[in-house]
Design a protein around this motif. Structure first.
Motif, PDB file in Angstrom:
ATOM      1  N   GLY A  38      -1.125   0.569  -6.132  1.00 41.77           N
ATOM      2  CA  GLY A  38      -0.829   1.901  -6.642  1.00 41.77           C
ATOM      3  C   GLY A  38      -1.271   2.118  -8.071  1.00 41.77           C
ATOM      4  N   SER A  92       5.463  -5.772   1.783  1.00 39.76           N
ATOM      5  CA  SER A  92       5.839  -4.529   2.440  1.00 39.76           C
ATOM      6  C   SER A  92       6.627  -4.891   3.686  1.00 39.76           C
ATOM      7  N   TRP A 196      10.312   3.410  -0.154  1.00 43.95           N
ATOM      8  CA  TRP A 196       8.901   3.213   0.173  1.00 43.95           C
ATOM      9  C   TRP A 196       8.673   2.693   1.581  1.00 43.95           C
ATOM     10  N   ARG A 275       7.786   8.148   1.412  1.00 45.41           N
ATOM     11  CA  ARG A 275       6.499   7.693   0.892  1.00 45.41           C
ATOM     12  C   ARG A 275       6.223   6.279   1.405  1.00 45.41           C
ATOM     13  N   ASN A 277       4.813   2.822   2.307  1.00 50.80           N
ATOM     14  CA  ASN A 277       3.685   2.158   1.656  1.00 50.80           C
ATOM     15  C   ASN A 277       3.072   1.055   2.509  1.00 50.80           C
ATOM     16  N   ARG A 280      -0.752   2.357   2.831  1.00 54.43           N
ATOM     17  CA  ARG A 280      -1.343   2.786   1.566  1.00 54.43           C
ATOM     18  C   ARG A 280      -0.239   2.823   0.516  1.00 54.43           C
ATOM     19  N   PRO A 281      -0.583   2.683  -0.746  1.00 52.94           N
ATOM     20  CA  PRO A 281       0.451   2.634  -1.787  1.00 52.94           C
ATOM     21  C   PRO A 281       1.226   3.936  -1.888  1.00 52.94           C
ATOM     22  N   ALA A 282       2.498   3.811  -2.203  1.00 51.39           N
ATOM     23  CA  ALA A 282       3.349   4.998  -2.292  1.00 51.39           C
ATOM     24  C   ALA A 282       2.930   5.902  -3.435  1.00 51.39           C
ATOM     25  N   SER A 284      -0.236   6.385  -4.459  1.00 53.04           N
ATOM     26  CA  SER A 284      -1.693   6.539  -4.407  1.00 53.04           C
ATOM     27  C   SER A 284      -2.136   7.988  -4.542  1.00 53.04           C
TER      28      SER A 284
END
Length: 335
Positions: A38, A92, A196, A275, A277, A280-282, A284
């Protein structure tokens, strides 16, 4: 081992425990490579490190990509110098019953939360072993020993990291290496992960109480980095209780968690903005810097005596024995 003017790598540095560790280790002279996906969180972490007098190097990288991770380590050593300390923290997960988690989700959690540690460790060892110098710290959890409901993917990854780390430690000891590897097992923490992580729970996810602030974990991780001779460190009374309970009464713990472990991980509050993650990053999409703390500040404990006792376990044991001896003598003298 002193870490003055050393090169440090922290994965998962954009938020939560990784963010708190980057602040804890950011003292003048240190050069700290901050690794995460992120961009917003990395920018905030770099600012924290710079404000404290250390030199930051933020790098956007996915720890599940071993080729990119190795190339990142080469860049770090070219810019900052030889790596002295590598901290694996990125992860994650998915909050759901095991049969509600898709095979691809299990694969992704394993790639990040287990293989990310493997790749990080191998990347560090490739550079540390030839120099016969360096420390690797694995950020773990009480769930490295004890699986709980609704977190099967995460628990499996932490169990795997534990077994992997034990194997690496034995191999380093066999070749009389001065490279050290240690693990820090953590309790439930107030980090942004609970807003997340992918969840299929009817209520918002939360850490298993009692909840601690991430700075407690950061101090323990920094201590482990400076004192890597111990195999691992346990942080928080619940971690100690869980590990001891699993060793001596695992069946009873199964039944207890089956009864209480579902509600304990769900919060009575309005859900936060989703969001997830996993893929994909929270942060991003410029959702803002997540920081180190999550949504449970009013419930989280800012301190714990257990890590202090753990660091000085010899003195604590001696004091306990002395107290027991005094009590025995007093009882003998009593009529």
């Amino acid at each position: 081992m002193s870490y003055r003017d050393k090169v440090i790598v922290i994965t998962g540095a954009s938020g939560g425990v990784g963010r708190a560790v980057s602040r804890e280790l950011a003292v003048p002279g240190h050069r700290i490579a901050l690794l995460a996906r992120g961009e917003d969180g990395l920018a905030g972490a770099a600012g924290d490190v710079r404000d404290r007098g250390a030199t930051p190097m933020p790098v956007t990288v996915d720890v599940a990509d071993h080729v990119a991770l190795s190339a990142t380590a080469d860049d770090i050593e070219r810019e900052l110098g030889p790596i002295d300390l590598w901290i694996n923290d990125a992860f994650s997960s998915v909050f759901a019953r095991s049969w509600q988690i898709d095979p691809d989700e299990y694969r992704r959690v394993t790639e990040v939360s287990y293989l990310g540690y493997v790749y990080g460790t191998l990347t560090a060892l490739a550079r540390m072993r030839p120099r016969n110098h360096g420390v690797i710290v694995q950020v773990g959890s009480a769930l490295a020993y004890r699986g709980i409901p609704l977190q099967s993917a995460y628990c499996a990854a932490k169990h795997a990291v534990q077994g992997f780390t034990e194997s690496v430690r034995c191999e380093l000891l066999h070749e009389h290496s001065k490279v050290r590897i240690t693990m820090v097992q953590l309790p439930g923490l107030n980090t942004p992960q609970f807003d997340w992580l992918t969840t299929r729970l009817p209520k918002p996810a939360r850490p298993v109480p009692p909840i601690y602030q991430p700075e407690i974990a950061a101090r323990a991780i920094a201590h482990a980095a400076h004192h890597p001779g111990r195999r691992e460190y346990w942080v928080g009374g619940p971690t100690v209780g869980t590990l001891i309970g699993d060793k001596f009464a695992p069946g009873l713990l199964d039944r207890y968690l089956a009864h209480s472990g579902f509600e304990a991980q769900q919060a009575e509050r309005a859900p936060a903005d989703s969001r997830p993650n996993l893929w994909r990053p929270a942060d991003s999409r410029h959702n803002g810097d997540p920081g180190a703390h999550g949504s449970f500040d009013r419930f989280a404990k800012p301190r714990s005596w257990q890590p202090v006792i753990s660091r000085h376990h010899g003195a604590a044991a001696g004091a306990l024995l002395a107290a027991a001896g005094l009590l025995w003598r007093w009882r003998r003298r009593s009529p």
